[in-house]
Design an enzyme around this catalytic site. Structure first.
Site, PDB file in Angstrom:
ATOM      1  CG  ASP A  33     -24.828  25.716-101.844  1.00  0.00           C
ATOM      2  OD1 ASP A  33     -24.107  26.844-101.737  1.00  0.00           O
ATOM      3  OD2 ASP A  33     -25.503  25.532-103.051  1.00  0.00           O
TER       4      ASP A  33
ATOM      5  CG  HIS B 216     -20.256  25.669-101.757  1.00  0.00           C
ATOM      6  ND1 HIS B 216     -20.988  25.781-102.670  1.00  0.00           N
ATOM      7  CD2 HIS B 216     -19.518  24.645-101.635  1.00  0.00           C
ATOM      8  CE1 HIS B 216     -20.977  24.671-103.460  1.00  0.00           C
ATOM      9  NE2 HIS B 216     -20.234  23.747-102.555  1.00  0.00           N
TER      10      HIS B 216
END
Ligand SMILES: *[C@@H]1O[C@H](CO)[C@@H](O)[C@H](O)[C@H]1NC(C)=O
Ligand SMILES: *[C@@H]1O[C@H](CO)[C@@H](O)[C@H](O)[C@H]1NC(C)=O
Length: 397
Positions: free
Chosen positions: A223, A246
């Site tokens: 993430d 991310h």
């Protein structure tokens, strides 16, 4: 004569006495609490949770500097809270070993945190590896049946004067490290590792905190590498590599109607490899009094990053809870400078701001982002700013 001697003698005595006090204070004693003396076993199978809790209680109650020492070995630990208030304001957790979570994800799954520090001051964590064994929980989430959210590996809440140095965090169930409600924190030389497809395994999350420095860190995870939440002030990030992951993300903001702003964030010398985003600012398309003010993204390399530069204020997944609404978050004074490399999608720069509160003071300076197959583009919605120096793709500001 005798008088003279005795007064000389007593002055000498006083001088020696003062010297010895000075020596004692400059060599303030540090007491070391070895977890093995509290019953911990570094064999990877004996549960050492209570031993660690007892060692912490002893270090915390120390009136002097205290070192909590974890020798080489693997220590099986359930959820442990290392809480204040402590008598000692100088506690070093020196870890030469690896702390291992239970293999069954359900043991930690319901807890918010695996290792948590709350209300402490002057705590340093030096070295060590934390193996949270998150993969069985990720498998549960992938099959989608009644899985718990999972625990954050290491969390600091309402604490100040914190150092985390040289730590390795492996395969967290959820977030690896959370800094929440803290002041004066330095995270240096930390490595975070989890697979690119592991769900919700954010790297180092900062929120409601001021004067936080994150330097020389390597983050590979599933993430955001560094998610930056509301109430972050004076954050300095330098020499961080990110990917897979991310990217570095301010947001999601406007989760709540009343929310603290994000201000004075500097991100300097970063490298992104194969990440979804590079620098992202993201808010829900919902009313909020939040803001983002004074952000500098300077000197970055993007390698095959899907969205290298993005502001998205119209976040409303599945059109739930926000249809027809606009973001109340005001974004201003954001500088992107000396950013180069490749974009994996043709839109290398995307500013999609709030129709009600356009982004203001956005500056692009010396940007060189290419797409391998076609000409890269930029896209602007509700944004006011300027481009300086060479900016490629052509700026839409
Ligand atoms: C980061 O690492 C570099 C190179 O190893 C070193 O020179 C620098 O002092 C480190 N930065 C901090 C803030 O410790
Ligand atoms: C912004 O934050 C940096 C640390 O990241 C600090 O040195 C600087 O003083 C802050 N600036 C303001 C105006 O508060």
């Amino acid at each position: 004569m005798e008088r003279l001697f005795s007064s000389l003698f007593s002055s000498l005595f006083i001088i020696l006495f003062i010297l010895s006090i000075n020596l004692a204070s400059s060599y303030a004693t540090t007491t070391t609490y070895n977890v093995l003396s509290f019953g911990a076993k570094g064999n990877g199978v004996t549960d050492s949770t209570q031993a660690f809790a007892k060692a912490w209680a002893a270090a915390c109650a120390s009136t002097e500097s205290a070192t909590l020492y974890v020798p080489k070995g693997r220590y099986l630990l359930g959820s442990v809270a290392f809480n204040g208030d402590c008598k000692s304001s100088d506690i070093t957790f020196r870890i030469d070993g690896t702390l291992v979570a239970p293999a069954d994800y359900r043991v930690l799954g319901q807890a918010d945190n695996w290792l948590s520090f709350e209300g402490v001051s002057g705590v340093s964590i030096i070295g060590g590896a934390l193996d949270a064994k998150g993969s069985s929980l990720w498998a549960c989430k992938a099959s989608g049946t009644n899985c718990p959210d999972g625990a954050t590996t290491l969390s600091f809440t309402n604490s100040n004067n914190i150092r985390i140095n040289g730590l390795l965090s492996l395969n967290s169930q959820m977030f690896h490290i959370v800094i929440n409600g803290c002041k004066d924190v330095h995270v240096e030389g930390v490595t975070v590792i989890a697979p690119g497809n592991s769900p919700n395994t954010d790297g180092i999350h900062v929120q409601l905190s001021m004067n936080v420095k994150i330097t020389n860190c390597t983050i590979k995870t599933g993430d955001d590498c560094i998610p930056i939440g509301p109430g972050t002030k004076n954050l300095w990030i330098e020499r961080v590599t990110c990917g897979p992951g991310h990217g570095i993300s301010i947001g999601s903001l406007a989760k709540d109607l009343v929310e603290e702003g994000v201000q004075n964030v500097t991100v300097f010398k970063t490298v992104f490899t194969g990440t979804t985003n590079g620098f992202r600012i993201k808010s829900w398309a919902r009313p909020s009094n939040g803001f983002v003010q004074g952000v500098r993204f300077i000197d970055a390399v993007m390698r095959n990053v899907q969205f290298p530069i993005v502001i998205d204020q119209n976040y409303c997944p599945h059109n739930l809870n926000c249809p027809g609404q606009v973001s109340g978050v005001k974004i201003s004074d954001v500088i992107y400078q000396d950013i180069r490399g490749t974009s994996a999608t043709p839109i290398a720069i995307k500013f999609d701001c709030s129709p009600k509160y356009p982004c203001q003071g956005i500056r692009l300076q010396n940007i060189n982002l290419r797409h391998l197959k076609q000409e890269a583009q930029s896209s602007c919605n509700n944004v006011i700013g300027k481009a300086l120096g060479l900016v490629q793709p052509n700026s839409c500001l």
